[in-house]
Each structure stands twice: as structure tokens, then as C-alpha cells.
Scaffold this motif. Structure first.
Motif, PDB file in Angstrom:
ATOM      1  N   UNK B  99       0.865  -1.184   0.000  1.00  0.00           N
ATOM      2  CA  UNK B  99       0.000   0.000   0.000  1.00  0.00           C
ATOM      3  C   UNK B  99       0.892   1.220   0.000  1.00  0.00           C
ATOM      4  N   UNK B 100       0.537   2.222  -0.780  1.00  0.00           N
ATOM      5  CA  UNK B 100       1.396   3.391  -0.832  1.00  0.00           C
ATOM      6  C   UNK B 100       0.588   4.624  -1.197  1.00  0.00           C
ATOM      7  N   UNK B 101       1.192   5.782  -0.979  1.00  0.00           N
ATOM      8  CA  UNK B 101       0.570   7.024  -1.425  1.00  0.00           C
ATOM      9  C   UNK B 101       1.468   7.730  -2.436  1.00  0.00           C
ATOM     10  N   UNK B 102       2.675   7.178  -2.586  1.00  0.00           N
ATOM     11  CA  UNK B 102       3.676   7.859  -3.409  1.00  0.00           C
ATOM     12  C   UNK B 102       3.609   7.315  -4.834  1.00  0.00           C
ATOM     13  N   UNK B 103       3.351   8.178  -5.782  1.00  0.00           N
ATOM     14  CA  UNK B 103       3.193   7.711  -7.162  1.00  0.00           C
ATOM     15  C   UNK B 103       4.502   7.185  -7.757  1.00  0.00           C
ATOM     16  N   UNK B 104       5.610   7.635  -7.199  1.00  0.00           N
ATOM     17  CA  UNK B 104       6.899   7.103  -7.687  1.00  0.00           C
ATOM     18  C   UNK B 104       6.985   5.605  -7.427  1.00  0.00           C
ATOM     19  N   UNK B 105       6.429   5.203  -6.266  1.00  0.00           N
ATOM     20  CA  UNK B 105       6.396   3.774  -5.945  1.00  0.00           C
ATOM     21  C   UNK B 105       5.567   3.035  -6.979  1.00  0.00           C
ATOM     22  N   UNK B 106       4.471   3.663  -7.405  1.00  0.00           N
ATOM     23  CA  UNK B 106       3.624   3.042  -8.417  1.00  0.00           C
ATOM     24  C   UNK B 106       4.405   2.849  -9.708  1.00  0.00           C
TER      25      UNK B 106
END
Lengths: 362, 507
Positions: B99-106
Motif C-alpha cells: 500500500x502506498x501514497x507515493x506515485x513514484x512507488x507506483x
């Protein structure tokens, strides 16, 4: 990530052994014959005993300063200035030895194998290989010396093979020339067995110091003495006394007459192996000189000093190349070697004992 | 330019710029979709699939080629659609959920085969694993074939390779450490070793060297090898490259470190000694006498491949008197009509041979055979009849080539043949003297070479008599009680009187 620059006692044995066995082995029988006639091989055995005494003194001296070379502990014994001069002398002596090795190597190769090759090319071969070996640190020398020592075995076998044509009557009666002559000739033997003084310069790098090191040095001396005595003996029973007077390098001549099934000229094989022994003693002297120069110039690495020393030796060896000059130089060098291998170490040892100078105690 | 500035410029490697920066996710699907599209520069294999769950619009986003169709259907789409609930954690059966909020992780997740699950009106998103693990089937490596023994070979998929290792060493001490190397390719590199056995200093050193790599891309293990090897100017390979799991396992068990790389079936083993290149896993499958003889033959092949042409050249051009009269007459008569000196002859033949080898290596099997026949038979016969090369030289070169191919390692066999050329030059100019000096130089180099703190030419230099029994020859396994000392493994023993049953039998 590198292994330590140390040598174990087996490697010490081979370093001393290979430094001692060198250029001199070819002319040894003749020069001994000049001194002690057919009892030359007995002379050699006596020389071995004498050298054992010297080795013992060298060991005692080194063991007083187990973690430094002669260059490093000389100032503690005789003071800065004399030590400086001593170091310079040792460096000069080592260079001179290297030059003589180069010279003798070149003349031998020229006489026996490569008649028309330019002198410089032959000298360069030895210089480049020897420098590469000496630059590689003591541990590499130790490994290399140990590995190439296996070559001594075929050398001995070749010489032993000639014993089938031996005539024992040539050397009988043993001791015919009297004890005096035999003893007097030992000085000729000592010169060709020089090289044990490397103990003074490699002792700090030996892993097991003390008795084990002494044992290695002793065994090396025994090995060299028996090898030399054996080779001399084989030539003395192979050639008649009359022939020996005329032949400069009897071992090679002797092997020239031998042939195996597929090898007709055994002397060529012998000389090829001999080259390796020459290379090792040459590299040892480069190392001694380079180490001294490194200490005097306070450098961290020995690479630069060793290359410098090699170049000096090469240039010096270019000047003289007739047999006569070499012999004259070799004569001076032989006299000087008593000082360096025996005199100076004894004096240093005595001083260090009288004034109780030891490592740790200032 | 001042030295300092140049240095700092070198330390900051240029990186191909990407628009992706750390960015908080948007609240609407549309904006997120736009962002991802732009992050991938509208690449057309980036796929979006809109679904509605509990009347909330959701978006699945993935890089089509990386995602396993079946996994996507089975573990993500099907549960979501059928159960029609939004608590993704419980419904989706993916192996890994982040789970993440950072689009870079996406963005980085997408490049690794994750599926991004975005929900309208929610800032945080899910990364669901659906990586396609397709790889070619496991086959025996063509360049390391054995007669008896495992016929398994590594493939391009690093996970499958590690799986093969794990199956062979079922032990929790088998540790795998991953590194990301290459700024653009971000290649996965793994080192494997056995904890509490491999020397910690060695592991630290390997990690240090791999971490020091600052480069744009790593394409093959050869890159890594060149970055981390001790002596880049040495002609000898300092790491053993193998595609055989059994070989890698055997070395790891001796306390060495293996290096695997995504996208390459060849793995590296370090530290190795010269004699590792002359061992084959097969040695342990045959009777130990045979294994020993095979090893001695291989080591003889080393000497032949290295020095045979040089010995021949030195003999015929300088010291023909060393041979007995009958033999030398034969040789000289074959040389009579050849206009070239032996060195040129040898060079012609060696170069022809290298050409043939290089040409045949990339051709399909049947054509390669034709090349072999044309090259070997036709040229071989014709060149002698044309009096360009003597019969003897053909024999010598053929023997040399065969010897060099007897080495179980491809790199080593190339190195040796290459070293033969300077030796030929030396012996053509100085005869045996040159040969002796040339061989000495090689030997000095071998004595001085060290890889990861291990002397390369051990157990010959430094000489270790006890270890000759598993390097020059191969004694029965139950006599090899100790591991090689140079690896400095934490536990020395590797065998504990396995044949003790024999003692009870006689009673």
C-alpha cells in the motif's frame, strides 16, 4: 583485501636455497679444482660447515631485532651516520652482485646457446623478469622460489645419470693434497655459496621466528652444500684431472656428452633450468638493494627503488663484458663479500651484545 | 581543470532523467491515470482497466508484457468482480500486496510487474503482484556438458535459479542478498552464500565491491566481473563462470560466494583458484582413479596448449640438435619446401584455427560441421600440399587446439591460447631461453595474483601438500576431510568418517 606479506619457514628455506644456488654453480668445479685439486668436493663440505657457523651468527643478530631488517636496526646499534654508510655499502654490494650475475649470465648464454644475439637483449630478458619478480613483494618471491625448486630434481637426475661413466680413480687417493690446501680453498667455495646473507633482510617477514627459522636456514645450507658437493663430485669422477684444468664449465661439458632417448643435448635442458636459478638469485639481490634504497629514501613501496636498482645494474653491466674484466671485478667482489656476509654482521652482533641493544630496549 | 573538481564530477554519475519524482497520489482516478501515462511517456504497453466495485469506479493499471495474464485474472480480477467488495487486502489473492501514497512507488512497481489498483476518492493505492515468471525450460548448458551427473542448467530467471539452489541446499543458512545495480536498467543481482560458513570478511568485501558499482547498465555478469575483480589487467579469469547449479552449489558448500544476475544463466563464483577451472563436477561421479587421471590430463593440456607451439618453434629454429638424428631428419625434410620461418607458419595456422572456431561458434549445428570439414580437412591438407605450412606444424597446432579445448572452462581456454602468442614470439627470438623467461613471467604473475584475499595459484604456490589431493588429483571423497584452506571458511571439516561402518563389519 590481500594476504599478509609474510613467508612461512618452508618458503624461507627456499628463498635462502634459491638465492645461494645461482650463477656460480657452473664454474664452481673449476675454481675449486684450481685451489684444492681433486679434493675440491671435500672443501665444499667444509665450506658448508663454516657457513653454518656464519648462518648461526646471522640468526643470533636477526633474532635480537625480530621485526626489522638490517637497514632498520643498524641505526640502533651503531648510530645514524655509520648506519647510513653501512646501508649504502650493502646496497652497493647487492647491486655489484646483481651486475656480476648479469655479466656471468650473459657470457655463459653467449658461449653456450645464443652466439649472435645482442648482449643488451639477453641482459634485458633477465632484468625484466627479475625485476617483475622482485617487485612482487616477498611473499610472491617465496611462492615462486618454492615452486621452481622442483626443477632441481631433474637437474640432479641429469647429473646422476653421468655417474654411469664415472671413474672413481680420478679422485683417489682422497685427501692427497693435504689438509692445508683443502682448507685454503674454502674461500673459493664461500664465494659461490653466498646468498645466505638474505636472512638479514627477510627475517622480519618470517611467520615462525626463532628455532624454526634457524632450522630452515640450516636445512637450506645443508641442501645447497650437498647439491654443490654432489655436482662437483660428479664432474671430478667424470673428467680426468688433466681435462679439468682446461674446462671452464665442466658440468655443461659433461652433460653435452650425455643423451637420452628423445633428448640429444641434455646440456641445453640443464642450462634452461639453470636460468631459473640465476633469475632467482638475481631477483634476491635486487630485492636486498631495493629494500635498502626504500629505507634510505623513506618510501612506502619498494617498487620504485627496485626498478631504479635494476636500471643501475643493467647500465653498469653494459660497460664491461670481456671475461678478463669480469674476473677482476669478481675477485674484488669476492673479497668484499667477506665483509658483508661475515665481518659486518659479526661486528654488529658483538656491539649489540656488549651494549645490550635489543628490540624494545633502547 | 583542478583535480578536486574533476573527481567530484566523476563521483556524480550522469543519470538518464525521468519525469517521475516523488509525488503524492491524486484523489481522482483521472488525474492519477494522467500522471502515470506521462510518467511512462504514453508508452502503449501500459494498460488500464476500469472496473466498478460497490458503485465506486476503480482503475487497474499494469505494464502488459510484464504481467502474467493468468495471475491477473485468477488472483486479482476474478476475486474483485465476484465478491464485489472494496477491502482489497482480504479479497485479492496476490502473493504480495503493498500500500502506498507515493506515485513514484507506483511507477517503479509497474516496471517490476506489479498491478496498481486505484480507487476513486481515495489517495492511497495498492500494488498487487502479478509478475510473469515465464522463462525458458531448464536445459543442460551446452558449454558445460557432462556424461554422468545432473543435466540441469540455470536459466535467465534469477528466481528460478535461486529455487534450483534452494532445492539443492535445504538449509536456512543459505542466504541470498539482492542488490540493484545499474542506474537505468536497475538490474537485480544476488549473492548467495552459506551463513556461518563463508568467511564474513569475504562477504563484506564482495558486498563492498558490488555496492561501489556506479554505472548506467549491467548487461551480463561480465560487467560485474570487470567491476569487482582484483586484477583487471591479468590475462587469467579470476572468477569462475558456470551455468551448472551443481557446480555452484559445490563451491558454495566449500565456503565461497556465488553471484547470480537477472537475465543471465551464467553465474560467478568467487574466490576461486587456478585449479578450479580444471575441475568438473563429473570428476566426482567416476571412480577416483579415473577422476584423478582426467585431472592430470587436463593439467597436461594446460601445458600443451600454452607451450607446445613455442617448444616446437624453439626446437626447430634454434636447437634442432637437441633431438636425435632420426627425428630431426623427419622434421627437417617436412620443413624443406616451406618458405616461411616456423613462427610465420605457426601464426598462419593459429590464426586460421581461431578464424574457424569463431566462424563455427555462431552457426547452426549442421553448417558448423561443414565449416569444420572444410576448414579442418580441406584447408589442412591443401595448405600442406601447397607447401605453405609443414606437416609437423599442422600436428602441433592441432594438438594445441585440442588441448586448449580440454579445459572445462571456456574463458580459461581462451586465455591460455592467447598467452601462447607472446610465448611463440619469445621462443622465435631467443629459443629455449626466451621460452623459459616467458614461462617464468607467467608463473610469477600466477604466484602474485590474488582474488578476494586468496592466492590464485594455490595449492602449488603457496605450496600446500595436503590440498593437492583435491586439485591436481582427486582422492576418494572420504579422504577429503577438510575444505580448501584458502577460502578461510569458518568450519574446516566437511566429512566425518563416513566409512566407519567398515570397522564394525569385520567383527
Amino acid at each position: 583485501m590481500k594476504t599478509n606479506n609474510t613467508i612461512n619457514s618452508t618458503q624461507l628455506f627456499f628463498i635462502i636455497f634459491q638465492t645461494q644456488v645461482g650463477v656460480g654453480v657452473l664454474s664452481l668445479p673449476t675454481s675449486l679444482y684450481a685451489g684444492a685439486k681433486t679434493d675440491g668436493w671435500i672443501t665444499l663440505l667444509i665450506t658448508g660447515v663454516i657457513i653454518q657457523g656464519i648462518i648461526f651468527i646471522l640468526y643470533l643478530l636477526s633474532n635480537r631485532f625480530p621485526s626489522s631488517t638490517l637497514y632498520e636496526y643498524a641505526p640502533k646499534i651503531v648510530g645514524k651516520y655509520i648506519a647510513f654508510i653501512l646501508s649504502l655499502l650493502y646496497i652497493a654490494f647487492a647491486i655489484a652482485t646483481a651486475v656480476i650475475v648479469l655479466e656471468l649470465f650473459e657470457t655463459t648464454i653467449k658461449t653456450w646457446i645464443l652466439f649472435r644475439t645482442p648482449m643488451l637483449a639477453i641482459l634485458l630478458l633477465l632484468t625484466i623478469t627479475g625485476t617483475y619478480l622482485a617487485v612482487g613483494k616477498l611473499k610472491v618471491m617465496g611462492r615462486f622460489y618454492q615452486f621452481v625448486s622442483i626443477l632441481i630434481v631433474p637437474l640432479v637426475i641429469m647429473a646422476a645419470y653421468t655417474l654411469k661413466d664415472a671413474d672413481l680413480r680420478y679422485i683417489l687417493p682422497i685427501g692427497q693434497n693435504g689438509v692445508g690446501t683443502i682448507l685454503k680453498a674454502t674461500q673459493k667455495g664461500i664465494v659461490s655459496m653466498l646468498g645466505f646473507e638474505i636472512l638479514l633482510f627477510v627475517y622480519p617477514y618470517v611467520q615462525d621466528k626463532g628455532k624454526a627459522a634457524l632450522k630452515s636456514a640450516t636445512l637450506a645450507n645443508i641442501a645447497v652444500t650437498s647439491l654443490y658437493a654432489f655436482l662437483t663430485f660428479t664432474t671430478y669422477v667424470f673428467f680426468s684431472p688433466k681435462q679439468l684444468e682446461m674446462i671452464p664449465e665442466p658440468i655443461v661439458y659433461m652433460l653435452k656428452g650425455v643423451s637420452f632417448i628423445i633428448v640429444d643435448r641434455v646440456d641445453l635442458l640443464f642450462l634452461s633450468i639453470w636460468i631459473v636459478s640465476v633469475m632467482t638469485s638475481y631477483a634476491s639481490y635486487l630485492y636486498i638493494a631495493g629494500k635498502g634504497l626504500q629505507h634510505l629514501t623513506k618510501r612506502k613501496k619498494t617498487t620504485g627503488p627496485i626498478i631504479l636498482v635494476a636500471v643501475i645494474a643493467l647500465v653498469l653491466s653494459l660497460f664491461t663484458h670481456d671475461r678478463y674484466t669480469i674476473e677482476v671485478i669478481a675477485g674484488y667482489h669476492a673479497k668484499a663479500s667477506y665483509f658483508f656476509a661475515l665481518g659486518i654482521p659479526i661486528v654488529l652482533w658483538l656491539i649489540s651484545i656488549i651494549f645490550k641493544k635489543k628490540e624494545g630496549a633502547l | 581543470m583542478r583535480r578536486g573538481t574533476r573527481k567530484s564530477a566523476r563521483n556524480k554519475p550522469y543519470q538518464i532523467p525521468t519525469s517521475a519524482e516523488s509525488h503524492d497520489a491524486f484523489w481522482t482516478i483521472k488525474e492519477n491515470q494522467q500522471y502515470l501515462k506521462e510518467a511512462f511517456y504514453h508508452t502503449q504497453d501500459l494498460k488500464f482497466r476500469e472496473i466498478v466495485i460497490q458503485n465506486v469506479p476503480c482503475l487497474l493499471c499494469y505494464l502488459d508484457p510484464l504481467v502474467d495474464e493468468d495471475k491477473l485474472q485468477r488472483t486479482i480480477m476474478k476475486p474483485l468482480m465476484e465478491r464485489n467488495k472494496l477491502n482489497v487486502d482480504h479479497i485479492v489473492t496476490s502473493k504480495e500486496i503493498r500500500i502506498s501514497k507515493d506515485l513514484l512507488k507506483a511507477v517503479s512497481g509497474l516496471t517490476k510487474g506489479f498491478v496498481v489498483f486505484l480507487t476513486e476518492g481515495v489517495q492511497k493505492f495498492y500494488l498487487l503482484e502479478a509478475f510473469s515468471a515465464d522463462s525458458r525450460t531448464v536445459k543442460e548448458p551446452v558449454n558445460e556438458q557432462v556424461v554422468r551427473g545432473s543435466h540441469e542448467g540455470f536459466v535467465e530467471n534469477i528466481m528460478q535459479n535461486i529455487q534450483m539452489l534452494r532445492r539443492r541446499v535445504e538449509n536456512p543458512n543459505l542466504v541470498v542478498k539482492f542488490f540493484k545495480v545499474g542506474r537505468t536498467t536497475d538490474t537485480k543481482v544476488a549473492i548467495v552464500y552459506i551463513q556461518n560458513l563463508a568467511n564474513p570478511d569475504l562477504i563484506r568485501e564482495v558486498e563492498k565491491r558490488i555496492n561501489a558499482i556506479e554505472t548506467d547498465s549491467i548487461q551480463t555478469p561480465g560487467y560485474v566481473e570487470e567491476f569487482i575483480e582484483d586484477d583487471p589487467f591479468s590475462p587469467f579469469p579470476q572468477m569462475l563462470s558456470t551455468e551448472r547449479p551443481d557446480r555452484l552449489t559445490a563451491h558454495i558448500i566449500e565456503g565461497r560466494v556465488g553471484l547470480l544476475m537477472e537475465g543471465s544463466p551464467s553465474t560467478l563464483i568467487m574466490p576461486v583458484t587456478f585449479f578450479s577451472f580444471y575441475q568438473s563436477p563429473e570428476d566426482y561421479n567416476s571412480r577416483w582413479y579415473i577422476g584423478s587421471v582426467l585431472r592430470i590430463i587436463r593439467i597436461t593440456s594446460f601445458i600443451f596448449a600454452l607451450a607446445l607451439p613455442s617448444i616446437y618453434i624453439a626446437t626447430v629454429s634454434f636447437h634442432s640438435e637437441i633431438l636425435p638424428a632420426e627425428l630431426i631428419l623427419n622434421i627437417k625434410s617436412s620443413l624443406e619446401n616451406v618458405p616461411f620461418p616456423p613462427l610465420i607458419e605457426a601464426l598462419i595456422m593459429q590464426v586460421t584455427l581461431e578464424l574457424l572456431r569463431e566462424a563455427a561458434i555462431r552457426l547452426p549445428g549442421p553448417i558448423a560441421q561443414t565449416i569444420g570439414i572444410v576448414g579442418g580437412l580441406v584447408i589442412g591438407t591443401a595448405i600442406v600440399e601447397a607447401n605453405l605450412v609443414s606437416n609437423m606444424m599442422i600436428i602441433i597446432v592441432a594438438l594445441t587446439a585440442i588441448s586448449s579445448f580440454a579445459v572445462p572452462s571456456y574463458e580459461m581456454s581462451m586465455s591460455i591460447r592467447l598467452l601462447g602468442f607472446p610465448l611463440m614470439l619469445l621462443s622465435a627470438s631467443f629459443g629455449f631461453i626466451g621460452l623459459v623467461f616467458g614461462l617464468s613471467l607467467i608463473l610469477i604473475h600466477l604466484c602474485g595474483l590474488e582474488t578476494f584475499g586468496t592466492p590464485y595459484f594455490s595449492p602449488l604456490a603457496p605450496f600446500r601438500f595436503n590440498e593437492l589431493k583435491d586439485s591436481i588429483i582427486r582422492l576418494p571423497r572420504w579422504l577429503l576431510g577438510k575444505r580448501p584452506i584458502d577460502v578461510k571458511a569458518q568450519e574446516e571439516r566437511q566429512e566425518w568418517f563416513s566409512r566407519r561402518w567398515k570397522r564394525n563389519e569385520d567383527e
